[in-house]
Every structure is written in structure tokens, then in C-alpha cells.
Design a protein around this motif. Structure first.
Motif, PDB file in Angstrom:
ATOM      1  N   GLY A   1      -1.343  -2.344   5.544  1.00 33.02           N
ATOM      2  CA  GLY A   1      -2.169  -1.152   5.594  1.00 33.02           C
ATOM      3  C   GLY A   1      -3.497  -1.383   4.899  1.00 33.02           C
ATOM      4  O   GLY A   1      -3.653  -2.302   4.097  1.00 33.02           O
ATOM      5  N   GLY A   2      -4.481  -0.512   5.204  1.00 35.55           N
ATOM      6  CA  GLY A   2      -5.802  -0.647   4.610  1.00 35.55           C
ATOM      7  C   GLY A   2      -6.533   0.688   4.557  1.00 35.55           C
ATOM      8  O   GLY A   2      -5.906   1.738   4.346  1.00 35.55           O
ATOM      9  N   ALA A   3      -7.837   0.646   4.762  1.00 31.32           N
ATOM     10  CA  ALA A   3      -8.679   1.829   4.585  1.00 31.32           C
ATOM     11  C   ALA A   3      -8.279   2.977   5.510  1.00 31.32           C
ATOM     12  O   ALA A   3      -8.301   4.144   5.106  1.00 31.32           O
ATOM     13  CB  ALA A   3     -10.138   1.453   4.811  1.00 31.32           C
ATOM     14  N   ILE A   4      -7.938   2.678   6.753  1.00 31.89           N
ATOM     15  CA  ILE A   4      -7.547   3.738   7.700  1.00 31.89           C
ATOM     16  C   ILE A   4      -6.312   4.459   7.186  1.00 31.89           C
ATOM     17  O   ILE A   4      -6.234   5.701   7.189  1.00 31.89           O
ATOM     18  CB  ILE A   4      -7.307   3.144   9.099  1.00 31.89           C
ATOM     19  CG1 ILE A   4      -8.633   2.662   9.702  1.00 31.89           C
ATOM     20  CG2 ILE A   4      -6.635   4.161  10.013  1.00 31.89           C
ATOM     21  CD1 ILE A   4      -8.478   1.892  10.989  1.00 31.89           C
ATOM     22  N   GLU A   5      -5.328   3.701   6.747  1.00 28.95           N
ATOM     23  CA  GLU A   5      -4.091   4.299   6.254  1.00 28.95           C
ATOM     24  C   GLU A   5      -4.352   5.112   4.978  1.00 28.95           C
ATOM     25  O   GLU A   5      -3.776   6.200   4.807  1.00 28.95           O
ATOM     26  CB  GLU A   5      -3.059   3.206   5.975  1.00 28.95           C
ATOM     27  CG  GLU A   5      -2.470   2.570   7.231  1.00 28.95           C
ATOM     28  CD  GLU A   5      -3.474   1.763   8.043  1.00 28.95           C
ATOM     29  OE1 GLU A   5      -3.444   1.843   9.285  1.00 28.95           O
ATOM     30  OE2 GLU A   5      -4.296   1.041   7.423  1.00 28.95           O
ATOM     31  N   LEU A   6      -5.216   4.619   4.103  1.00 32.53           N
ATOM     32  CA  LEU A   6      -5.528   5.349   2.873  1.00 32.53           C
ATOM     33  C   LEU A   6      -6.217   6.673   3.179  1.00 32.53           C
ATOM     34  O   LEU A   6      -5.928   7.698   2.553  1.00 32.53           O
ATOM     35  CB  LEU A   6      -6.413   4.488   1.966  1.00 32.53           C
ATOM     36  CG  LEU A   6      -5.694   3.329   1.262  1.00 32.53           C
ATOM     37  CD1 LEU A   6      -6.698   2.370   0.652  1.00 32.53           C
ATOM     38  CD2 LEU A   6      -4.744   3.856   0.194  1.00 32.53           C
ATOM     39  N   ALA A   7      -7.131   6.674   4.149  1.00 31.28           N
ATOM     40  CA  ALA A   7      -7.822   7.908   4.525  1.00 31.28           C
ATOM     41  C   ALA A   7      -6.838   8.936   5.076  1.00 31.28           C
ATOM     42  O   ALA A   7      -6.907  10.129   4.746  1.00 31.28           O
ATOM     43  CB  ALA A   7      -8.913   7.596   5.548  1.00 31.28           C
ATOM     44  N   ILE A   8      -5.920   8.480   5.913  1.00 29.00           N
ATOM     45  CA  ILE A   8      -4.945   9.388   6.520  1.00 29.00           C
ATOM     46  C   ILE A   8      -3.983   9.933   5.468  1.00 29.00           C
ATOM     47  O   ILE A   8      -3.682  11.135   5.431  1.00 29.00           O
ATOM     48  CB  ILE A   8      -4.177   8.663   7.646  1.00 29.00           C
ATOM     49  CG1 ILE A   8      -5.120   8.418   8.837  1.00 29.00           C
ATOM     50  CG2 ILE A   8      -2.955   9.464   8.078  1.00 29.00           C
ATOM     51  CD1 ILE A   8      -4.514   7.567   9.929  1.00 29.00           C
ATOM     52  N   LEU A   9      -3.496   9.079   4.583  1.00 27.15           N
ATOM     53  CA  LEU A   9      -2.553   9.513   3.556  1.00 27.15           C
ATOM     54  C   LEU A   9      -3.219  10.454   2.547  1.00 27.15           C
ATOM     55  O   LEU A   9      -2.605  11.405   2.072  1.00 27.15           O
ATOM     56  CB  LEU A   9      -1.953   8.303   2.846  1.00 27.15           C
ATOM     57  CG  LEU A   9      -1.037   7.427   3.716  1.00 27.15           C
ATOM     58  CD1 LEU A   9      -0.648   6.151   2.965  1.00 27.15           C
ATOM     59  CD2 LEU A   9       0.208   8.191   4.153  1.00 27.15           C
TER      60      LEU A   9
ATOM     61  N   LEU B   1       0.842  -1.202   0.000  1.00 25.95           N
ATOM     62  CA  LEU B   1       0.000   0.000   0.000  1.00 25.95           C
ATOM     63  C   LEU B   1       0.872   1.245   0.000  1.00 25.95           C
ATOM     64  O   LEU B   1       0.669   2.168  -0.794  1.00 25.95           O
ATOM     65  CB  LEU B   1      -0.935   0.000   1.211  1.00 25.95           C
ATOM     66  CG  LEU B   1      -1.913   1.183   1.325  1.00 25.95           C
ATOM     67  CD1 LEU B   1      -3.182   0.749   2.050  1.00 25.95           C
ATOM     68  CD2 LEU B   1      -1.293   2.359   2.075  1.00 25.95           C
ATOM     69  N   PHE B   2       1.863   1.276   0.881  1.00 23.99           N
ATOM     70  CA  PHE B   2       2.719   2.455   1.000  1.00 23.99           C
ATOM     71  C   PHE B   2       3.592   2.623  -0.249  1.00 23.99           C
ATOM     72  O   PHE B   2       3.800   3.744  -0.730  1.00 23.99           O
ATOM     73  CB  PHE B   2       3.571   2.344   2.260  1.00 23.99           C
ATOM     74  CG  PHE B   2       2.762   2.104   3.504  1.00 23.99           C
ATOM     75  CD1 PHE B   2       1.925   3.087   3.995  1.00 23.99           C
ATOM     76  CD2 PHE B   2       2.806   0.881   4.165  1.00 23.99           C
ATOM     77  CE1 PHE B   2       1.160   2.869   5.135  1.00 23.99           C
ATOM     78  CE2 PHE B   2       2.052   0.643   5.297  1.00 23.99           C
ATOM     79  CZ  PHE B   2       1.217   1.647   5.786  1.00 23.99           C
ATOM     80  N   THR B   3       4.093   1.519  -0.779  1.00 25.96           N
ATOM     81  CA  THR B   3       4.888   1.561  -2.003  1.00 25.96           C
ATOM     82  C   THR B   3       4.062   2.102  -3.161  1.00 25.96           C
ATOM     83  O   THR B   3       4.540   2.901  -3.969  1.00 25.96           O
ATOM     84  CB  THR B   3       5.411   0.158  -2.361  1.00 25.96           C
ATOM     85  OG1 THR B   3       6.172  -0.358  -1.263  1.00 25.96           O
ATOM     86  CG2 THR B   3       6.273   0.187  -3.607  1.00 25.96           C
ATOM     87  N   SER B   4       2.801   1.676  -3.224  1.00 20.04           N
ATOM     88  CA  SER B   4       1.918   2.096  -4.308  1.00 20.04           C
ATOM     89  C   SER B   4       1.579   3.577  -4.208  1.00 20.04           C
ATOM     90  O   SER B   4       1.538   4.292  -5.216  1.00 20.04           O
ATOM     91  CB  SER B   4       0.635   1.261  -4.293  1.00 20.04           C
ATOM     92  OG  SER B   4       0.916  -0.100  -4.560  1.00 20.04           O
TER      93      SER B   4
ATOM     94  N   HIS C   1      -3.666  -7.377  -1.938  1.00 14.61           N
ATOM     95  CA  HIS C   1      -2.479  -6.695  -2.458  1.00 14.61           C
ATOM     96  C   HIS C   1      -2.869  -5.424  -3.209  1.00 14.61           C
ATOM     97  O   HIS C   1      -3.859  -5.395  -3.947  1.00 14.61           O
ATOM     98  CB  HIS C   1      -1.711  -7.633  -3.391  1.00 14.61           C
ATOM     99  CG  HIS C   1      -0.449  -7.045  -3.953  1.00 14.61           C
ATOM    100  ND1 HIS C   1       0.707  -6.906  -3.206  1.00 14.61           N
ATOM    101  CD2 HIS C   1      -0.166  -6.529  -5.182  1.00 14.61           C
ATOM    102  CE1 HIS C   1       1.648  -6.369  -3.954  1.00 14.61           C
ATOM    103  NE2 HIS C   1       1.137  -6.126  -5.155  1.00 14.61           N
ATOM    104  N   TYR C   2      -2.060  -4.354  -3.016  1.00 16.42           N
ATOM    105  CA  TYR C   2      -2.247  -3.093  -3.724  1.00 16.42           C
ATOM    106  C   TYR C   2      -1.158  -2.921  -4.785  1.00 16.42           C
ATOM    107  O   TYR C   2       0.011  -3.250  -4.548  1.00 16.42           O
ATOM    108  CB  TYR C   2      -2.157  -1.911  -2.760  1.00 16.42           C
ATOM    109  CG  TYR C   2      -3.312  -1.791  -1.797  1.00 16.42           C
ATOM    110  CD1 TYR C   2      -4.437  -1.037  -2.119  1.00 16.42           C
ATOM    111  CD2 TYR C   2      -3.260  -2.414  -0.556  1.00 16.42           C
ATOM    112  CE1 TYR C   2      -5.495  -0.912  -1.228  1.00 16.42           C
ATOM    113  CE2 TYR C   2      -4.312  -2.299   0.348  1.00 16.42           C
ATOM    114  CZ  TYR C   2      -5.425  -1.552   0.009  1.00 16.42           C
ATOM    115  OH  TYR C   2      -6.475  -1.432   0.892  1.00 16.42           O
TER     116      TYR C   2
ATOM    117  N   ASN D   1      13.040   3.844   2.506  1.00 15.39           N
ATOM    118  CA  ASN D   1      12.660   4.731   3.602  1.00 15.39           C
ATOM    119  C   ASN D   1      11.195   5.138   3.583  1.00 15.39           C
ATOM    120  O   ASN D   1      10.672   5.638   4.585  1.00 15.39           O
ATOM    121  CB  ASN D   1      13.516   6.008   3.550  1.00 15.39           C
ATOM    122  CG  ASN D   1      14.992   5.730   3.748  1.00 15.39           C
ATOM    123  OD1 ASN D   1      15.358   4.824   4.494  1.00 15.39           O
ATOM    124  ND2 ASN D   1      15.836   6.492   3.073  1.00 15.39           N
ATOM    125  N   VAL D   2      10.534   4.957   2.446  1.00 12.13           N
ATOM    126  CA  VAL D   2       9.180   5.486   2.296  1.00 12.13           C
ATOM    127  C   VAL D   2       8.171   4.780   3.188  1.00 12.13           C
ATOM    128  O   VAL D   2       7.391   5.427   3.897  1.00 12.13           O
ATOM    129  CB  VAL D   2       8.736   5.410   0.817  1.00 12.13           C
ATOM    130  CG1 VAL D   2       7.236   5.640   0.701  1.00 12.13           C
ATOM    131  CG2 VAL D   2       9.475   6.458   0.005  1.00 12.13           C
TER     132      VAL D   2
END
Length: 305
Positions: A178-186, A118-121, A225-226, A135-136
Motif C-alpha cells: 500500500g501507499g499514498a492512495i491507500e493512506l488517503a482512502i483510509l 501500512l495496514f498493520t500500522s 516500510h511503514y 483479518n485487518v
């Protein structure tokens, strides 16, 4: 060499710059920020702190280590009004800021299935390239944890499914997904709508849709997977990863992509799929069982059976 992670705020949203080091010069910083904001160097005004104050960036040869700017700072970019400086040609736009009506094909860029997809994407669609520094993902995980702690009334135990402190520790573990919470925050942090193509249900879940962000990016989610999506031009040249949030053409193409993926069964049923732990050879059924196994054992390598 240690990198600089600077949060940069422009009129079009927030981004993170992590291509500089403490040895980079003020001149290099201004060139990067000029390209990012599409503001000519001679009209670029940089503010920092609270309340924001204009930074002195006139010493081009001064390196960042001695400039007073530190990794993690937030820089606010503005264009000087009424500058008497000689006109300067605007820097070339990054590929992600190319005209939104460029013809092309929406495609998927496959990223590693390493629990941080998720974070890589998200990094890929924001920057147009895969992070090679490593580092990302840790940075974004820490960002999520800090946001949850700061906004604990919004992200409480009922939303998180576990106590706030426990969740913050969990999401910073590189074995956690990561999932929906992380996507909303990002989405909120970067000031951009994140549209997720759900291939299991053939729908688009749009994070930040109600915030009227001017730009939109696309991810594809197959159940576990994202991957990031990008527009490849018909001539095979440049790619585009950031689109106007008013561009319904790309949104319709993403919906069609979701429908095609579902019809060809390009998804994983998270409740029924079987995984094998590649470390201890244990067979597990479903995403929840895999996550629990990872937490209990520290094993992070799984293969789908």
C-alpha cells in the motif's frame, strides 16, 4: 470463531470494531460502543440503515447472530438528550483518548515486513495494539478496492497508474504494498488525519490535512516500510496513539524525529537498494523490480542486501 467487523461512526470520526463475535451479547456490544464513544450505556443510542433508524438494544442477553446486526454493518452512535435514567458513571477512556498534554516520548513500534505493514500500522495507531487476528489487512484492502470502485471518477486510471478493475484486484493481493492512495482512502474512511514521517526526505506528509479532522495519528516511512508511532509516557505506563490535530507539539516532535532519522540514514533509497528473493535467490534492484517479481512469481519474502 468468526468475528464481527462493524464500522462505527461517532462525532469524532469512524472506527472499526472487530473484537466481537456472532455469539457476543447485546450487553457486550453496548459496553464496547460505550467505551469507544465515551457515552454512558444508559445514554447510548445506536442507529443503523439508510435512512438511519434507532436499533432496539434493550435485550441485553440476545446474541448478535439473532439481533439483526450483521458483520459489515455501519452503526451510528449518538447520546440521548433529556434521558430520565439515573446518572451512570462514564466508562474509563481508552488510552488513545487520554488528555493530549501528557508528557512523553514519541517512539516507533516495529511491525512485520510482510507487504501489509501500512495496514498493520494504521490498525495499531487506531486501536493502540497490533492486530493478532490476521483479518485487518484483508479487510482494509477490500475497503480500499470498494472505495475506488465507488469513487472511480476520483480514482481513475491516471491516478492509479492502471485500470480501475486491475488496481482493485492488485491491492487485494496480500503481496501488494500500500501507499499514498491507500493512506488517503483510509484517512477519509476513518475520519482522521494520518501524518507520515518520511525519513528519506525528512518531511511530514499529511493525509486528510484539508478535512479539518479533530484527531491525528503518525506513521513512519523509510522508503519501503511503514511503522506506527506512539507516545510513551515518561513513567513507562500507558501509551497514546491518537492526538489532537491542533497539537503542534507532537507534530514538531515528529518533524524532529524525521530529521534525526535522515541524518542517521535510517531510510532506504527505493531506486537503488538491492533485495534478494529469499525463495529463488534472485537479486533485484529497487522497489519496482521487487514488486514486479512478486507479481510474476508469487514470491513475497525478500531480504535487503
Amino acid at each position: 470463531m468468526a468475528g464481527f467487523a462493524l464500522r462505527v461512526k461517532t462525532k469524532s470520526g469512524h472506527q472499526v470494531v472487530n473484537t466481537l463475535t456472532k455469539d457476543s451479547s447485546i450487553k457486550e456490544l453496548k459496553q464496547v460502543l460505550s467505551t469507544l464513544s465515551n457515552i454512558p450505556v444508559n445514554r447510548l443510542q445506536i442507529l443503523s440503515g439508510y435512512p438511519p433508524k434507532i436499533l432496539d438494544v434493550t435485550q441485553d442477553n440476545l446474541n448478535l447472530a439473532n439481533s439483526g446486526i450483521t458483520s459489515g454493518d455501519t452503526l451510528i452512535l449518538e447520546e440521548k438528550i433529556g434521558s430520565q435514567s439515573a446518572p451512570e458513571e462514564k466508562p474509563a477512556r481508552k488510552h488513545v483518548e487520554d488528555p493530549f498534554d501528557c508528557p512523553g516520548i514519541l517512539m516507533k513500534n516495529v511491525v512485520p515486513a510482510d507487504n501489509s505493514c501500512l495496514f498493520t500500522s494504521v490498525h495499531f495507531v487506531l486501536n493502540g495494539k497490533v492486530d493478532e487476528s490476521g483479518n485487518v489487512a484483508p479487510y482494509m484492502r477490500q475497503l480500499v478496492a470498494e472505495t475506488i470502485k465507488t469513487e472511480s471518477q476520483q480514482y481513475d486510471e491516471a491516478i492509479l497508474g492502471k485500470p480501475v478493475d486491475e488496481y482493485c484486484t492488485w491491492i487485494q493481493d496480500d503481496k501488494s504494498w500500500g501507499g499514498a492512495i491507500e493512506l488517503a482512502i483510509l484517512s477519509n474512511y476513518y475520519g482522521i488525519e494520518i501524518a507520515v514521517v518520511d525519513t528519506m526526505n525528512a518531511i511530514i506528509n499529511r493525509f486528510g490535512e484539508d478535512q479539518s479532522y479533530p484527531h491525528r495519528v503518525f506513521l513512519m516511512f523509510d522508503g519501503i516500510h511503514y511503522d506506527p508511532l506512539y507516545m510513551e509516557s515518561l513513567d513507562g505506563g500507558k501509551i497514546q496513539t491518537i492526538f489532537s490535530s491542533e497539537d503542534d507539539r507532537v507534530l514538531r516532535e515528529a518533524v524532529q524525529l524525521a530529521q534525526e532519522a535522515k541524518s542517521s540514514r535510517q531510510f532506504t533509497d527505493v531506486d537503488k537498494f538491492t533485495l534478494k528473493c529469499m525463495v529463488c535467490n534472485v537479486f533485484l534492484t529497487g522497489q519496482t523490480a521487487a514488486q514486479e517479481h512478486a507479481q510474476q512469481t508469487g514470491h513475497a519474502s525478500f531480504g535487503e542486501v
